[in-house]
Design a protein around this motif. Structure first.
Motif, PDB file in Angstrom:
ATOM      1  N   SER A  44     125.090  65.989   6.223  1.00 33.01           N
ATOM      2  CA  SER A  44     123.674  66.317   6.282  1.00 33.01           C
ATOM      3  C   SER A  44     122.826  65.052   6.358  1.00 33.01           C
ATOM      4  O   SER A  44     121.864  64.978   7.141  1.00 33.01           O
ATOM      5  N   LEU A  45     123.171  64.050   5.572  1.00 26.99           N
ATOM      6  CA  LEU A  45     122.425  62.790   5.601  1.00 26.99           C
ATOM      7  C   LEU A  45     122.562  62.101   6.958  1.00 26.99           C
ATOM      8  O   LEU A  45     121.566  61.611   7.516  1.00 26.99           O
ATOM      9  N   TYR A  46     123.780  62.075   7.501  1.00 26.09           N
ATOM     10  CA  TYR A  46     123.976  61.454   8.815  1.00 26.09           C
ATOM     11  C   TYR A  46     123.178  62.199   9.892  1.00 26.09           C
ATOM     12  O   TYR A  46     122.609  61.577  10.797  1.00 26.09           O
ATOM     13  N   LEU A  47     123.136  63.528   9.800  1.00 31.19           N
ATOM     14  CA  LEU A  47     122.363  64.302  10.774  1.00 31.19           C
ATOM     15  C   LEU A  47     120.875  63.962  10.676  1.00 31.19           C
ATOM     16  O   LEU A  47     120.186  63.858  11.694  1.00 31.19           O
ATOM     17  N   ALA A  48     120.392  63.787   9.427  1.00 31.71           N
ATOM     18  CA  ALA A  48     118.985  63.432   9.257  1.00 31.71           C
ATOM     19  C   ALA A  48     118.690  62.058   9.840  1.00 31.71           C
ATOM     20  O   ALA A  48     117.651  61.847  10.480  1.00 31.71           O
ATOM     21  N   LEU A  49     119.605  61.115   9.639  1.00 28.71           N
ATOM     22  CA  LEU A  49     119.402  59.759  10.138  1.00 28.71           C
ATOM     23  C   LEU A  49     119.492  59.688  11.661  1.00 28.71           C
ATOM     24  O   LEU A  49     118.753  58.938  12.306  1.00 28.71           O
ATOM     25  N   GLU A  50     120.402  60.479  12.232  1.00 30.18           N
ATOM     26  CA  GLU A  50     120.665  60.378  13.670  1.00 30.18           C
ATOM     27  C   GLU A  50     119.863  61.375  14.507  1.00 30.18           C
ATOM     28  O   GLU A  50     119.485  61.078  15.647  1.00 30.18           O
ATOM     29  N   GLN A  51     119.612  62.584  13.937  1.00 30.04           N
ATOM     30  CA  GLN A  51     118.951  63.638  14.709  1.00 30.04           C
ATOM     31  C   GLN A  51     117.560  63.978  14.176  1.00 30.04           C
ATOM     32  O   GLN A  51     116.836  64.722  14.831  1.00 30.04           O
ATOM     33  N   GLY A  52     117.228  63.487  12.998  1.00 27.43           N
ATOM     34  CA  GLY A  52     115.919  63.761  12.427  1.00 27.43           C
ATOM     35  C   GLY A  52     115.966  64.814  11.327  1.00 27.43           C
ATOM     36  O   GLY A  52     116.879  65.652  11.275  1.00 27.43           O
ATOM     37  N   LEU A  53     114.968  64.777  10.438  1.00 31.52           N
ATOM     38  CA  LEU A  53     114.925  65.713   9.317  1.00 31.52           C
ATOM     39  C   LEU A  53     114.772  67.177   9.736  1.00 31.52           C
ATOM     40  O   LEU A  53     115.371  68.057   9.114  1.00 31.52           O
ATOM     41  N   PRO A  54     113.989  67.512  10.765  1.00 30.66           N
ATOM     42  CA  PRO A  54     113.929  68.924  11.183  1.00 30.66           C
ATOM     43  C   PRO A  54     115.303  69.486  11.575  1.00 30.66           C
ATOM     44  O   PRO A  54     115.642  70.622  11.242  1.00 30.66           O
ATOM     45  N   VAL A 217     117.406  70.704   0.596  1.00 33.99           N
ATOM     46  CA  VAL A 217     117.181  70.069   1.905  1.00 33.99           C
ATOM     47  C   VAL A 217     116.264  70.932   2.771  1.00 33.99           C
ATOM     48  O   VAL A 217     115.336  70.424   3.420  1.00 33.99           O
ATOM     49  N   ILE A 218     116.501  72.246   2.765  1.00 31.48           N
ATOM     50  CA  ILE A 218     115.667  73.156   3.560  1.00 31.48           C
ATOM     51  C   ILE A 218     114.206  73.071   3.127  1.00 31.48           C
ATOM     52  O   ILE A 218     113.291  73.009   3.957  1.00 31.48           O
ATOM     53  N   ARG A 219     113.979  73.051   1.818  1.00 34.35           N
ATOM     54  CA  ARG A 219     112.608  73.062   1.305  1.00 34.35           C
ATOM     55  C   ARG A 219     111.921  71.705   1.454  1.00 34.35           C
ATOM     56  O   ARG A 219     110.710  71.640   1.714  1.00 34.35           O
ATOM     57  N   LEU A 220     112.636  70.604   1.286  1.00 31.44           N
ATOM     58  CA  LEU A 220     112.024  69.279   1.249  1.00 31.44           C
ATOM     59  C   LEU A 220     111.962  68.596   2.614  1.00 31.44           C
ATOM     60  O   LEU A 220     111.060  67.790   2.869  1.00 31.44           O
ATOM     61  N   ALA A 221     112.927  68.890   3.488  1.00 30.25           N
ATOM     62  CA  ALA A 221     113.007  68.173   4.766  1.00 30.25           C
ATOM     63  C   ALA A 221     111.733  68.261   5.612  1.00 30.25           C
ATOM     64  O   ALA A 221     111.349  67.269   6.238  1.00 30.25           O
ATOM     65  N   PRO A 222     111.039  69.410   5.654  1.00 29.42           N
ATOM     66  CA  PRO A 222     109.848  69.476   6.523  1.00 29.42           C
ATOM     67  C   PRO A 222     108.699  68.578   6.084  1.00 29.42           C
ATOM     68  O   PRO A 222     107.853  68.213   6.901  1.00 29.42           O
ATOM     69  N   THR A 223     108.640  68.235   4.792  1.00 24.68           N
ATOM     70  CA  THR A 223     107.457  67.515   4.295  1.00 24.68           C
ATOM     71  C   THR A 223     107.751  66.166   3.670  1.00 24.68           C
ATOM     72  O   THR A 223     106.860  65.325   3.558  1.00 24.68           O
ATOM     73  N   GLU A 224     108.988  65.942   3.224  1.00 27.99           N
ATOM     74  CA  GLU A 224     109.307  64.707   2.504  1.00 27.99           C
ATOM     75  C   GLU A 224     110.172  63.787   3.366  1.00 27.99           C
ATOM     76  O   GLU A 224     110.756  64.204   4.364  1.00 27.99           O
ATOM     77  N   ILE A 226     113.397  61.002   4.072  1.00 28.96           N
ATOM     78  CA  ILE A 226     114.845  61.113   3.899  1.00 28.96           C
ATOM     79  C   ILE A 226     115.263  60.740   2.483  1.00 28.96           C
ATOM     80  O   ILE A 226     116.062  61.446   1.852  1.00 28.96           O
ATOM     81  N   ALA A 227     114.733  59.644   1.970  1.00 28.70           N
ATOM     82  CA  ALA A 227     115.167  59.168   0.650  1.00 28.70           C
ATOM     83  C   ALA A 227     114.896  60.214  -0.423  1.00 28.70           C
ATOM     84  O   ALA A 227     115.798  60.585  -1.197  1.00 28.70           O
ATOM     85  N   LEU A 228     113.670  60.718  -0.501  1.00 28.59           N
ATOM     86  CA  LEU A 228     113.322  61.697  -1.531  1.00 28.59           C
ATOM     87  C   LEU A 228     114.101  62.989  -1.344  1.00 28.59           C
ATOM     88  O   LEU A 228     114.589  63.591  -2.317  1.00 28.59           O
ATOM     89  N   THR A 229     114.219  63.445  -0.108  1.00 29.49           N
ATOM     90  CA  THR A 229     114.940  64.697   0.163  1.00 29.49           C
ATOM     91  C   THR A 229     116.362  64.636  -0.356  1.00 29.49           C
ATOM     92  O   THR A 229     116.814  65.544  -1.075  1.00 29.49           O
ATOM     93  N   TYR A 230     117.069  63.564  -0.043  1.00 28.53           N
ATOM     94  CA  TYR A 230     118.496  63.542  -0.377  1.00 28.53           C
ATOM     95  C   TYR A 230     118.771  63.097  -1.815  1.00 28.53           C
ATOM     96  O   TYR A 230     119.757  63.536  -2.417  1.00 28.53           O
ATOM     97  N   VAL A 231     117.910  62.276  -2.378  1.00 32.26           N
ATOM     98  CA  VAL A 231     118.055  61.954  -3.800  1.00 32.26           C
ATOM     99  C   VAL A 231     117.827  63.212  -4.637  1.00 32.26           C
ATOM    100  O   VAL A 231     118.592  63.513  -5.563  1.00 32.26           O
ATOM    101  N   ALA A 232     116.782  63.963  -4.292  1.00 30.40           N
ATOM    102  CA  ALA A 232     116.497  65.197  -5.030  1.00 30.40           C
ATOM    103  C   ALA A 232     117.590  66.237  -4.825  1.00 30.40           C
ATOM    104  O   ALA A 232     118.021  66.903  -5.776  1.00 30.40           O
TER     105      ALA A 232
END
Length: 255
Positions: A44-54, A217-224, A226-232
């Motif tokens: 999930s983290l790699y997807l966020a870094l490579e493809q974006g949080l959405p 991840v679903i709830r935080l990714a649209p507004t926060e 990467i760091a906050l989303t995945y730490v939380a």
């Protein structure tokens, strides 16, 4: 290229950790560690870094479907485990495929989480008599390298193929337990059904943490970010998993 090197380094380390815990503390403890987001979290983290949080947020919805499919695979494996290991494997993969197809009709995240929690509860009831102290037999030299190769291969495959697979299928594949499935099969083949059941019970305990991770991840990714989303998400997953394990083992100790 740096991120690719991280993928190749992190997954083998996590696989080694699961193996060491399993050998040192027994099948149930190894299962608990294997049930944490050790592959789905990094994917999930790699997807966020490579493809974006959405993309990662949409994939997390697919991962909730995947968690349910994994739980149904455990249920099918458990019900078939009095027969051969090979038959149990086919039953488990069949259960995964059937749920993956059927659960697509459940559109809401809440509905998927409730279904996953119901499956978790059912499996914990069915494996209630599992021995937490069961230890696997001595494993062959190829055991750890085989697990490392399979788990690393899935992480690399899903993240590299994500643009072609899309978020739904990438998310579905992310929680595939490439660490836990080989662990269960190896324990079943080498130490018998009771040890396999204990491993399944431990692994199932981690499913609640997986649901918490993906929901965060679903709830935080649209507004926060990467760091906050995945730490939380990781913190919530660990807290929920440890709380559940504490409740389960307190009850076992008092019984």
């Amino acid at each position: 290229m740096g991120l690719f090197a991280v993928k190749l380094a992190v997954t083998p380390l996590l696989m080694a950790l699961v193996t060491l815990v399993n050998r040192r503390f027994g099948a149930a403890a190894g299962g608990i560690v294997a049930g944490l987001p050790l592959t789905s979290g990094p994917i999930s983290l790699y997807l966020a870094l490579e493809q974006g949080l959405p993309f990662a947020g949409a994939a997390a919805h697919g991962s909730l479907v995947g968690v349910g499919a994994v739980l149904v695979s455990y249920l099918a494996y458990l019900l078939a485990s009095r027969r051969s290991v090979l038959f149990s494997c086919f039953a488990g993969f069949g259960g995964f495929a059937l749920w993956a197809l059927a659960a697509g009709r459940i559109g809401s995240d809440t509905g998927l989480v409730l279904a996953d929690l119901a499956l978790t509860g059912l499996l914990l009831v069915l494996t209630r008599g599992a021995s937490a102290g069961t230890r696997p037999a001595r494993l062959p030299p190829w055991d750890l390298p085989a697990r490392i190769a399979v788990s690393t291969g899935l992480v690399v495959m899903v993240t590299l193929a994500a643009p072609l697979l899309g978020p739904a299928l990438s998310g579905l594949l992310a929680p595939v337990p490439v660490i836990a499935w080989p662990l269960i099969v190896f324990v079943h083949a080498q130490s018998g059904r009771d040890a396999a059941v204990a491993t399944i019970r431990g692994t199932v305990s981690g499913a609640v943490g997986l649901c918490a991770f993906n929901l965060a991840v679903i709830r935080l990714a649209p507004t926060e970010g990467i760091a906050l989303t995945y730490v939380a998400a990781l913190s919530l997953s660990l807290a929920v998993s440890l709380a559940l394990v504490g409740v389960l083992y307190r009850r076992k100790a008092s019984s």
